[in-house]
Structure formats: C-alpha cells, structure tokens
Design a protein around this motif. Structure first.
Motif, PDB file in Angstrom:
ATOM      1  N   ARG A 235       9.585  36.893  16.155  1.00 25.02           N
ATOM      2  CA  ARG A 235       8.514  35.927  16.452  1.00 25.02           C
ATOM      3  C   ARG A 235       9.048  34.497  16.357  1.00 25.02           C
ATOM      4  O   ARG A 235       8.768  33.657  17.214  1.00 25.02           O
ATOM      5  N   ALA A 236       9.828  34.218  15.315  1.00 22.71           N
ATOM      6  CA  ALA A 236      10.370  32.859  15.123  1.00 22.71           C
ATOM      7  C   ALA A 236      11.346  32.512  16.259  1.00 22.71           C
ATOM      8  O   ALA A 236      11.284  31.422  16.830  1.00 22.71           O
ATOM      9  N   ILE A 237      12.214  33.434  16.599  1.00 33.48           N
ATOM     10  CA  ILE A 237      13.185  33.163  17.661  1.00 33.48           C
ATOM     11  C   ILE A 237      12.464  33.004  18.999  1.00 33.48           C
ATOM     12  O   ILE A 237      12.805  32.137  19.807  1.00 33.48           O
ATOM     13  N   GLY A 238      11.444  33.822  19.209  1.00 40.10           N
ATOM     14  CA  GLY A 238      10.681  33.735  20.456  1.00 40.10           C
ATOM     15  C   GLY A 238      10.050  32.359  20.626  1.00 40.10           C
ATOM     16  O   GLY A 238      10.063  31.785  21.716  1.00 40.10           O
ATOM     17  N   GLN A 239       9.514  31.824  19.536  1.00 37.28           N
ATOM     18  CA  GLN A 239       8.891  30.494  19.629  1.00 37.28           C
ATOM     19  C   GLN A 239       9.924  29.429  19.959  1.00 37.28           C
ATOM     20  O   GLN A 239       9.683  28.554  20.796  1.00 37.28           O
ATOM     21  N   ALA A 240      11.087  29.521  19.324  1.00 34.01           N
ATOM     22  CA  ALA A 240      12.148  28.543  19.616  1.00 34.01           C
ATOM     23  C   ALA A 240      12.594  28.682  21.078  1.00 34.01           C
ATOM     24  O   ALA A 240      12.769  27.687  21.784  1.00 34.01           O
ATOM     25  N   ALA A 241      12.751  29.915  21.525  1.00 35.06           N
ATOM     26  CA  ALA A 241      13.260  30.161  22.884  1.00 35.06           C
ATOM     27  C   ALA A 241      12.281  29.695  23.951  1.00 35.06           C
ATOM     28  O   ALA A 241      12.679  29.124  24.973  1.00 35.06           O
ATOM     29  N   MET A 242      10.986  29.909  23.699  1.00 34.87           N
ATOM     30  CA  MET A 242       9.998  29.595  24.733  1.00 34.87           C
ATOM     31  C   MET A 242       9.868  28.085  24.957  1.00 34.87           C
ATOM     32  O   MET A 242       9.472  27.659  26.035  1.00 34.87           O
ATOM     33  N   ARG A 243      10.231  27.270  23.958  1.00 40.08           N
ATOM     34  CA  ARG A 243      10.198  25.817  24.191  1.00 40.08           C
ATOM     35  C   ARG A 243      11.154  25.438  25.328  1.00 40.08           C
ATOM     36  O   ARG A 243      10.945  24.456  26.027  1.00 40.08           O
ATOM     37  N   ASN A 244      12.217  26.216  25.495  1.00 42.04           N
ATOM     38  CA  ASN A 244      13.173  25.955  26.593  1.00 42.04           C
ATOM     39  C   ASN A 244      13.046  26.975  27.717  1.00 42.04           C
ATOM     40  O   ASN A 244      13.887  27.021  28.600  1.00 42.04           O
ATOM     41  N   LEU A 245      12.044  27.842  27.657  1.00 45.51           N
ATOM     42  CA  LEU A 245      11.877  28.924  28.629  1.00 45.51           C
ATOM     43  C   LEU A 245      13.144  29.773  28.754  1.00 45.51           C
ATOM     44  O   LEU A 245      13.536  30.173  29.843  1.00 45.51           O
TER      45      LEU A 245
END
Ligand code: NAI
Ligand code: MG
Length: 475
Positions: A235-245
């Motif tokens: 979940r944490a990595i997903g949030q970081a990743a989605m900021r840059n798509l």
C-alpha cells in the motif's frame, strides 16, 4: 567480519558517507557482516547509472538472442558459485543449507535461463484489418526497473524479478531486504564477470520507509516497480508510485487455504500438507496455514499430521539434515511467538510445537481456535498451522474463500469432478490439486485481493516489463 558493498555502475563500493548497518546470522544470533548503508546520493547514482545504461547503453539495443546468450552465461556463473551463494543465504536468514543448495540457488539459474529463452522466442501479433490496413504489435523494453525483494528466499525472489526485467531489455536497481543483503550484492559482481554490461544491474542496500526503499519508489526516473513483501508495504509503495504514475507489480501476503476431502489419498495429503506449511519454517507467502479437513477423516488426518510434524528435524541450518532453522530475525521471531501467546486467549489448543531453542519455532499445530481470531486470519509467516474440520464441499469452499487474501489454495481429493469443480470456485491466483508449489514459469503467479496487483511469469512478465506497441500501416 565480512563487509557487503553497494554495486553501482559496475563498481562495488561503500556508501558515500561510509555509513553501515549490520546483518545477523539468526542461528548464532551474532553480527556476521557490516553492510554499506546507501545514502540518498548513492540511490541517485544507482538510478542515474540504470538510466544511462538504458538510454544510451547497449543492453536495450541488443537483439533478444544476444541478451539470451549473456543471461545464460550469468546462469552458468550462478551454478559455478552455487555453494558460495547458498552459504550466503543460509547464513543471512537461517535457511537450511540443504534447501539453499538444492532449491533456491538452482532456481536462480532456472529463472535466468527461462526468461532469457522466453524473451528470445516470444512472438508478436499480426492483425489483418477489415479496412485492408496491416497492423502488428511489438514489445519495447520499459526502462529502469526498481526491484524490492523480501528476505524469505533472498536471491531466488530477487532473480524472479531481475531475470524477466533484464531479459526483456530493461535495466535494474535492486534493493534486497535489509535482513538479507549479502547474496544480491555478490550476484551483481558475478553477473558482470559473466558479461552483463556495467550499469545494467545496480544493487543498493538499506531500509524501507524514509530510506532507500522509499527514495527508489518515489523517483520520477523509474519506469517500473516490482515488489514482493507485506500487503501494507505494498500500500505504501503503491501510493508513492502513483504520484508518478509508475506501473507496479506486487506479490504480497497470503493465508493459504488447504482443503483435505474425505476421498483423498490421506498419506499423500499429509505429506504435501506438511511441506506446504513447514517449508522454509513457514516463511513463505504461499504457506498452507489454514488447513480444513473434512469431518470423516479429521481425527486420523490430525493424528498423522502431528506425528509427521514431530518427526521434522529442527536445528542448525548449516547441518545438511536440518529441515527447519531459526526464524530469519529476532524481530520476526518476536512476531511469530506473539501469535503463539494469543492461542489460549482465542480458545485454541497447541497439539504440538511451540518456541524452541534460540529463534526457532518448532512445527506447531493448533486446533479448536476462534476462526475469526487473529491467529486463524492473519499472516503469521512461521511454522504454525491452524486445523479446522468442515462437513460439506460448499462449506469447505466458503471457508477457503473467507479471507482478504487470495494468493493460492490447495485441495486433496481422488475425485476428478470434485477437483476441477472446487479449483474453479476457489478465489486464489494458484490452485494446487494433490500437490504444492509445483511451478511452471509460464503460468501466471500472483494473487487476488490483498495478495497483490498483477501477475508475473512468462507472457505476464512480458506484459509488465515492456511497453506493448501497436503499429498500423496504410495499405
Ligand atoms: P516488508 O514488506 O516490510 O519488507 C519487504 C521489503 O520492502 C524490504 O526490502 C523493505 O526494506 C522494503 N520496504 C519496506 N517498507 C518500504 C517502503 N515504505 N517503501 C519501499 N520499500 C519498503 O516485510 P518485512 O517487514 O520484512 O516482513 C513483515 C511481514 O511481511 C512478514 O512477517 C510477513 O508476514 C510479510 N512478508 C511477506 C512476504 C511474501 O513473500 N509475500 C515476504 C516477506 C515478508
Ligand atoms: Mg541477516
């Protein structure tokens, strides 16, 4: 004392500020190596090196056949260093040396060979259009891949990410788990000696939140993130990743269901069910930790299962006969033992097992526990199974599916119709019938629900590690 270094742009080197952390041998409980702790500028260098190797270097421009040849040479080098790599993983995480030698490291070489061959032989589509246009597909390398791997199968799970990433023409920055950095750092050196160009595989070492893991996964220069570990970390990595798509592939936690039907081959069911929960001391995302046994065979199954659990050899992982070593770290030992402490509170009985010497937990069997409690529902990630009886097939399926996870399930029956019927109704990414952990590397691997996002394996890995492209020509 050994030292473990970063590997950036073809160089093994300490951290820019000389910082280190320690890695512990969970059997001796002593620090056995100091590890270079990457700084933000080291992480920046590693991403920049992977970026240059992708944007200007030979690797993505080689033919699949050229990459195939180099990856086969890397696989041969892994086999040539099998004993050294097996020792590193066994010392770093307490994995029995016999398993590291016979399973983990050979599988590293298999992963490299399989994806090298798959990428070289994969086909594309030609799409004859009704308009007379001619269309076809290509799969371009995606770019810089960040791979974050866990400690339970250190080099094997790192290679499950690195091998397809490289085979499909990407460059990589790998962060192995902080508990088990040794084999990844050594692998990068071995791979370059075997012909992998510098900058194509970089290894940085450190921790997750507010550290190397977070810096890697929030960087705009990264094109793909592949992660195996806990669902909340996903979940944490997903949030970081989605900021840059940035596209992600996640293989997360599990609480594998294992359905034993009254019409099974009981001896085989016991043998496979033992493997399913106690392999690697239960530190397996696929572990069959929820065992449901049909009422008519429940008592006999449990008696035989307890006997087989008690026969397992627990001890020093460097001893060839050991089947179960210590848990991978003091922290993880604390987590698994805290679940054992909950058993009386949740109404359960421990038929056998419990805490052993040092950081070991003996093969543990729990019955009569609250099926809605924490022990029965949460991922323990240790050699701890919860057994519960069921009456009808429908009830068994409902119990198996009653979980936020859905990585895998197993079922044991000699009835062919039932086998396929139940497999079809189980909400899990892999279903094993009358076996466990038999893998075809072309098959999709991943899970439903909290067990992950996406699938890897064969064409599924190609989908993730490339940019599929459509080309259309006017006739
Ligand atoms: P974890 O998920 O925290 O760590 C796995 C990797 O992710 C490590 O390399 C870590 O440094 C990195 N990481 C952690 N937080 C991060 C963040 N915010 N950004 C980027 N990277 C990050 O798992 P941990 O703490 O080692 O184990 C905790 C539990 O996770 C285990 O008890 C087990 O239940 C589960 N687990 C599941 C695995 C699986 O195969 N599905 C593998 C390992 C752990
Ligand atoms: Mg360690």
């Amino acid at each position: 004392m050994d030292t473990i270094q970063l590997h950036i742009d073809g160089q093994s080197r300490p951290a820019e500020d000389g910082g280190t952390f320690e890695t512990v041998n969970p059997h001796s409980q002593a620090v056995w190596a100091t590890v270079a702790h990457a700084t933000r500028s080291d992480v920046d260098d590693a991403i920049a090196a992977a970026r240059r190797a992708f944007d200007d270097g030979p690797w993505p421009r080689m033919s699949p056949g050229e990459r195939q040849e180099i990856l086969h040479a890397v696989a041969d080098a892994v086999t040539g260093h099998l004993e050294e790599l097996a020792q590193l993983d066994s010392r770093d995480m307490g994995k029995p040396i016999a398993a590291a030698r016979a399973k983990d490291i050979p599988r590293v070489a298999d992963n490299l060979r399989f994806f090298a061959d798959y990428a070289a032989m994969a086909t594309d589509e030609r799409l004859p259009m009704t308009t007379g246009h001619h269309a076809y597909t290509t799969h371009d390398p995606a770019g810089v891949t960040v791979a974050i791997s866990p400690w339970n199968f250190p080099l094997m799970l790192a290679s499950w990410k690195i091998a397809p990433a490289l085979a499909f023409g990407n460059t990589v920055v790998l962060k192995p788990a902080e508990q088990t950095p040794a084999s990844a750092a050594r692998f990068a050196e071995i791979a370059e000696e075997a012909g992998l160009p510098p900058g194509v595989l970089n290894v940085v070492l450190g921790f997750g939140p507010d550290d190397v893991g977070e810096w890697l996964t929030s960087d705009r220069r990264v094109d793909r993130i592949t992660f195996t570990g806990e669902s909340n970390t996903g979940r944490a990595i997903g949030q970081a990743a989605m900021r840059n798509l940035t596209p992600v592939s996640f293989e997360l936690g599990g609480k594998g269901a294992n359905l034993v039907f009254e019409d099974c081959d009981l001896e085989a069911a016991v043998e496979w069910s033992i493997k399913a929960i106690y392999t690697n001391a239960g530190q397996v995302c696929l572990a069959g930790s929820r065992l449901y046994v049909q009422r008519a065979v429940y008592e006999e199954f449990v008696a035989r299962f307890v006997e087989a659990a008690e026969a397992m050899v627990v001890g020093d992982p460097s001893d060839e006969a050991t089947q179960i070593g210590p848990l991978a770290s003091e922290e993880h030992f604390g987590k698994v033992s805290s679940y054992l402490d909950l058993v009386p509170e949740e109404g359960g009985k421990i038929l056998t097992g419990g805490v052993g010497a040092g950081w070991t937990v003996r093969p543990t069997v729990i019955t009569d526990i609250d099926p809605a409690g924490r022990v029965a529902c949460e991922e323990i990630f240790g050699p701890v199974v919860v057994i519960q009886p069921f009456d009808t097939e429908e009830e068994g399926i409902a119990l198996a599916n009653d979980t936020p996870y859905g990585l895998n399930a197993m079922l044991f029956t000699e009835n062919l119709r039932r086998a396929h019927r139940v497999a079809g109704l189980l909400r899990a990414g892999s279903v094993w019938i009358n076996c466990f952990f038999v893998r075809d590397l072309r098959a999709p691997f991943g899970g439903y629900g909290d067990s992950g996002i996406g699938r890897e394996g064969g064409a599924y890995s190609r989908e993730f590690f490339t940019e599929p492209k459509a080309v259309i020509i006017e006739p």
